[in-house]
Design a protein around this motif. Structure first.
Motif, PDB file in Angstrom:
ATOM      1  N   GLU A  48      -0.948  34.255  55.853  1.00 27.42           N
ATOM      2  CA  GLU A  48      -0.676  35.616  56.312  1.00 27.42           C
ATOM      3  C   GLU A  48      -1.013  35.754  57.779  1.00 27.42           C
ATOM      4  O   GLU A  48      -2.187  35.610  58.140  1.00 27.42           O
ATOM      5  CB  GLU A  48      -1.464  36.628  55.492  1.00 27.42           C
ATOM      6  N   PRO A  49      -0.038  36.020  58.624  1.00 30.83           N
ATOM      7  CA  PRO A  49       1.372  36.074  58.260  1.00 30.83           C
ATOM      8  C   PRO A  49       1.877  34.682  57.908  1.00 30.83           C
ATOM      9  O   PRO A  49       1.356  33.685  58.427  1.00 30.83           O
ATOM     10  CB  PRO A  49       2.045  36.595  59.536  1.00 30.83           C
ATOM     11  N   PRO A  50       2.885  34.602  57.045  1.00 32.49           N
ATOM     12  CA  PRO A  50       3.400  33.291  56.678  1.00 32.49           C
ATOM     13  C   PRO A  50       4.005  32.582  57.896  1.00 32.49           C
ATOM     14  O   PRO A  50       4.890  33.124  58.554  1.00 32.49           O
ATOM     15  CB  PRO A  50       4.482  33.595  55.642  1.00 32.49           C
ATOM     16  N   LEU A  51       3.492  31.393  58.189  1.00 35.36           N
ATOM     17  CA  LEU A  51       4.032  30.559  59.253  1.00 35.36           C
ATOM     18  C   LEU A  51       4.579  29.285  58.623  1.00 35.36           C
ATOM     19  O   LEU A  51       3.898  28.653  57.809  1.00 35.36           O
ATOM     20  CB  LEU A  51       2.961  30.203  60.285  1.00 35.36           C
ATOM     21  N   ILE A  52       5.798  28.944  59.003  1.00 34.61           N
ATOM     22  CA  ILE A  52       6.498  27.796  58.436  1.00 34.61           C
ATOM     23  C   ILE A  52       6.963  26.912  59.586  1.00 34.61           C
ATOM     24  O   ILE A  52       7.608  27.403  60.521  1.00 34.61           O
ATOM     25  CB  ILE A  52       7.719  28.262  57.607  1.00 34.61           C
ATOM     26  N   ALA A  53       6.644  25.635  59.515  1.00 36.13           N
ATOM     27  CA  ALA A  53       7.150  24.683  60.497  1.00 36.13           C
ATOM     28  C   ALA A  53       8.379  24.017  59.900  1.00 36.13           C
ATOM     29  O   ALA A  53       8.397  23.677  58.716  1.00 36.13           O
ATOM     30  CB  ALA A  53       6.094  23.635  60.832  1.00 36.13           C
ATOM     31  N   CYS A  54       9.415  23.848  60.724  1.00 36.08           N
ATOM     32  CA  CYS A  54      10.621  23.178  60.234  1.00 36.08           C
ATOM     33  C   CYS A  54      11.232  22.347  61.348  1.00 36.08           C
ATOM     34  O   CYS A  54      11.072  22.649  62.523  1.00 36.08           O
ATOM     35  CB  CYS A  54      11.626  24.172  59.676  1.00 36.08           C
ATOM     36  N   VAL A  55      11.929  21.306  60.942  1.00 40.39           N
ATOM     37  CA  VAL A  55      12.622  20.435  61.880  1.00 40.39           C
ATOM     38  C   VAL A  55      14.115  20.720  61.767  1.00 40.39           C
ATOM     39  O   VAL A  55      14.692  20.635  60.687  1.00 40.39           O
ATOM     40  CB  VAL A  55      12.337  18.949  61.575  1.00 40.39           C
ATOM     41  N   VAL A  56      14.705  21.077  62.910  1.00 38.49           N
ATOM     42  CA  VAL A  56      16.147  21.258  63.009  1.00 38.49           C
ATOM     43  C   VAL A  56      16.598  20.338  64.129  1.00 38.49           C
ATOM     44  O   VAL A  56      16.257  20.557  65.293  1.00 38.49           O
ATOM     45  CB  VAL A  56      16.531  22.726  63.319  1.00 38.49           C
ATOM     46  N   ALA A  57      17.310  19.296  63.778  1.00 38.38           N
ATOM     47  CA  ALA A  57      17.710  18.292  64.764  1.00 38.38           C
ATOM     48  C   ALA A  57      18.618  18.891  65.827  1.00 38.38           C
ATOM     49  O   ALA A  57      19.452  19.758  65.533  1.00 38.38           O
ATOM     50  CB  ALA A  57      18.409  17.129  64.078  1.00 38.38           C
ATOM     51  N   GLU A  58      18.446  18.425  67.043  1.00 39.00           N
ATOM     52  CA  GLU A  58      19.226  18.933  68.166  1.00 39.00           C
ATOM     53  C   GLU A  58      20.721  18.783  67.943  1.00 39.00           C
ATOM     54  O   GLU A  58      21.518  19.591  68.407  1.00 39.00           O
ATOM     55  CB  GLU A  58      18.810  18.215  69.449  1.00 39.00           C
ATOM     56  N   GLY A  59      21.131  17.782  67.194  1.00 41.00           N
ATOM     57  CA  GLY A  59      22.541  17.560  66.920  1.00 41.00           C
ATOM     58  C   GLY A  59      23.141  18.523  65.914  1.00 41.00           C
ATOM     59  O   GLY A  59      24.358  18.588  65.764  1.00 41.00           O
ATOM     60  N   ASN A  60      22.311  19.278  65.205  1.00 42.18           N
ATOM     61  CA  ASN A  60      22.817  20.238  64.223  1.00 42.18           C
ATOM     62  C   ASN A  60      23.378  21.467  64.918  1.00 42.18           C
ATOM     63  O   ASN A  60      22.799  21.964  65.885  1.00 42.18           O
ATOM     64  CB  ASN A  60      21.714  20.676  63.254  1.00 42.18           C
ATOM     65  N   TYR A  61      24.469  21.982  64.401  1.00 44.33           N
ATOM     66  CA  TYR A  61      25.102  23.182  64.943  1.00 44.33           C
ATOM     67  C   TYR A  61      24.118  24.359  64.962  1.00 44.33           C
ATOM     68  O   TYR A  61      24.123  25.165  65.881  1.00 44.33           O
ATOM     69  CB  TYR A  61      26.337  23.510  64.098  1.00 44.33           C
ATOM     70  N   SER A  62      23.236  24.435  63.977  1.00 44.73           N
ATOM     71  CA  SER A  62      22.268  25.536  63.880  1.00 44.73           C
ATOM     72  C   SER A  62      21.202  25.478  64.966  1.00 44.73           C
ATOM     73  O   SER A  62      20.583  26.492  65.273  1.00 44.73           O
ATOM     74  CB  SER A  62      21.582  25.515  62.512  1.00 44.73           C
ATOM     75  N   PHE A  63      20.968  24.312  65.525  1.00 47.23           N
ATOM     76  CA  PHE A  63      19.932  24.156  66.556  1.00 47.23           C
ATOM     77  C   PHE A  63      20.189  25.095  67.728  1.00 47.23           C
ATOM     78  O   PHE A  63      19.288  25.826  68.164  1.00 47.23           O
ATOM     79  CB  PHE A  63      19.880  22.699  67.033  1.00 47.23           C
ATOM     80  N   ALA A  64      21.421  25.107  68.240  1.00 48.21           N
ATOM     81  CA  ALA A  64      21.748  25.944  69.394  1.00 48.21           C
ATOM     82  C   ALA A  64      21.570  27.428  69.071  1.00 48.21           C
ATOM     83  O   ALA A  64      21.057  28.192  69.892  1.00 48.21           O
ATOM     84  CB  ALA A  64      23.174  25.664  69.873  1.00 48.21           C
ATOM     85  N   ALA A  65      21.983  27.835  67.874  1.00 54.54           N
ATOM     86  CA  ALA A  65      21.840  29.243  67.479  1.00 54.54           C
ATOM     87  C   ALA A  65      20.368  29.630  67.366  1.00 54.54           C
ATOM     88  O   ALA A  65      19.961  30.716  67.801  1.00 54.54           O
ATOM     89  CB  ALA A  65      22.561  29.502  66.159  1.00 54.54           C
ATOM     90  N   LEU A  66      19.561  28.754  66.800  1.00 52.28           N
ATOM     91  CA  LEU A  66      18.133  29.035  66.661  1.00 52.28           C
ATOM     92  C   LEU A  66      17.461  29.079  68.036  1.00 52.28           C
ATOM     93  O   LEU A  66      16.614  29.937  68.291  1.00 52.28           O
ATOM     94  CB  LEU A  66      17.477  27.995  65.761  1.00 52.28           C
ATOM     95  N   GLN A  67      17.870  28.181  68.925  1.00 50.45           N
ATOM     96  CA  GLN A  67      17.337  28.180  70.291  1.00 50.45           C
ATOM     97  C   GLN A  67      17.702  29.472  71.020  1.00 50.45           C
ATOM     98  O   GLN A  67      16.898  30.019  71.759  1.00 50.45           O
ATOM     99  CB  GLN A  67      17.906  26.995  71.086  1.00 50.45           C
ATOM    100  N   LYS A  68      18.918  29.959  70.805  1.00 49.60           N
ATOM    101  CA  LYS A  68      19.405  31.143  71.518  1.00 49.60           C
ATOM    102  C   LYS A  68      18.864  32.446  70.928  1.00 49.60           C
ATOM    103  O   LYS A  68      18.398  33.316  71.654  1.00 49.60           O
ATOM    104  CB  LYS A  68      20.938  31.167  71.490  1.00 49.60           C
TER     105      LYS A  68
END
Length: 181
Positions: A48-68
């Motif tokens: 609390e608050p819930p903190l989650i670590a995750c790996v999103v590879a730079e080559g994934n399409y979602s990486f750019a959206a998460l960065q932005k």
């Protein structure tokens, strides 16, 4: 005793350490279609608050959206969606409308632009809390700012990734009294 053991290649270690369920990560940049990716490299950092670590590879399409956007949804699908979850992980949002192609129901979130997934057991609206380790490890620390559950799916089994197309499904649940809340 060691004579009974066989050396394990280091490339296979992750297959035994993957503790959590396979999840779907949704992102959306305003003016674009929402995207969803399959992810199994995540872990809890704080309650609390819930903190989650995750790996999103730079080559994934979602990486750019998460960065932005610095926002996403982590959705925990039930194991009966294993084929859809795998198919999502085997294509890119760069050329595939994943919500349209895989019959997932996008639902509006209340704190982030990315959609919830109607078929999920749980949806976690998240904001990037820390991105200091992204450059070195593609590791994002997310803070869950709103959580949703689907009551009829609360006991649905989850899917766990063991690498190279191998999965397990939650089995029998046991309860052992704990002094922790």
């Amino acid at each position: 005793m060691f004579a009974m053991m066989k050396e394990l290649p280091l490339s296979k270690v992750y297959q035994f350490i993957e503790p959590g369920p396979v999840v779907l990560l949704t992102t959306q940049v305003p003016g674009t279609k929402p995207n969803v990716m399959t992810m199994s490299w995540l872990m809890m950092l704080e309650f609390e608050p819930p903190l989650i670590a995750c790996v999103v590879a730079e080559g994934n399409y979602s990486f750019a959206a998460l960065q932005k956007q610095h926002k996403c949804v982590i959705a925990v699908p039930p194991a009966n969606l294993a084929k859809i979850v795998t198919d999502i992980g085997n294509c890119t949002g760069g050329d595939t409308d994943k919500f349209g192609s895989f019959d997932l129901t996008p639902l509006p979130a209340s704190q982030v632009e990315a959609p919830l997934i109607g078929e999920a057991i749980v949806n976690l609206e998240c904001r990037v809390k820390d991105s200091q380790m992204v450059k070195a490890y593609n590791l994002f620390v997310l803070e869950c700012v709103k959580a949703w559950e689907t009551p009829k799916l609360k006991d649905a089994p989850m899917l766990h990734h063991h690498g190279y197309g191998h999965f397990s499904v939650d089995g029998e649940r046991i309860h052992i009294k704990s002094k922790m809340r």
